[in-house]
Write a protein that holds these residues in place. Structure first.
Motif: not given
Length: 108
Positions: A64-80
Motif C-alpha cells: 500500500t505504501v508503494f502504491e500510495n507513496p504520498t501523504v495524501a494518497e496514503l491518508a485516503e487509503r487509511l480513511s477508506e
C-alpha cells in the motif's frame, strides 16, 4: 475508555506528515510529497507500516505504501478503512496451539 470518534482524513494527513518527516529526517513534509522521492526505501517503508499500526491502530500492507507513496494518497487509503479509535484491527484467525506428543519412554 477509548474515544469512539473516528479519525478523519485531515488527522491522518497531519500524523502521516509527522511520521514521514521523522522517518526521513526532514524538517517538514507536505501532503503531496512522495515518500520515496524524499529518500524512503523498503526498510523505511516497513518502519512506516509498523508505526501506522502502532500509532493509528491501522493495518496496511507494505504494498500500500508503494502504491500510495504520498501523504495524501496514503491518508485516503487509511480513511477508506476508517474505524473508531481504540478498536483493535481485525486479525486473521489463528488455530489453537496443541501440546506436542510425549517423547518415547515418557509417560503420556
Amino acid at each position: 475508555m477509548a474515544s469512539e470518534r473516528p479519525i478523519d482524513h485531515a488527522d491522518y494527513e497531519i500524523t502521516l506528515c509527522e511520521m514521514f518527516a521523522d522517518l526521513l529526517e526532514c524538517d517538514a513534509v507536505a501532503t503531496d510529497d512522495d515518500f520515496f522521492v524524499l529518500g524512503g526505501h523498503s526498510l523505511l517503508a516497513t518502519r512506516l507500516v509498523n508505526r501506522i499500526a502502532a500509532e493509528l491502530n491501522a493495518d496496511i500492507a507494505l504494498k500500500t505504501v508503494f502504491e500510495n507513496p504520498t501523504v495524501a494518497e496514503l491518508a485516503e487509503r487509511l480513511s477508506e478503512g476508517r474505524r473508531p479509535v481504540g478498536l483493535p484491527a481485525l486479525r486473521p484467525h489463528r488455530p489453537a496451539l496443541t501440546p506436542a506428543p510425549p517423547e518415547k519412554g515418557e509417560p503420556g
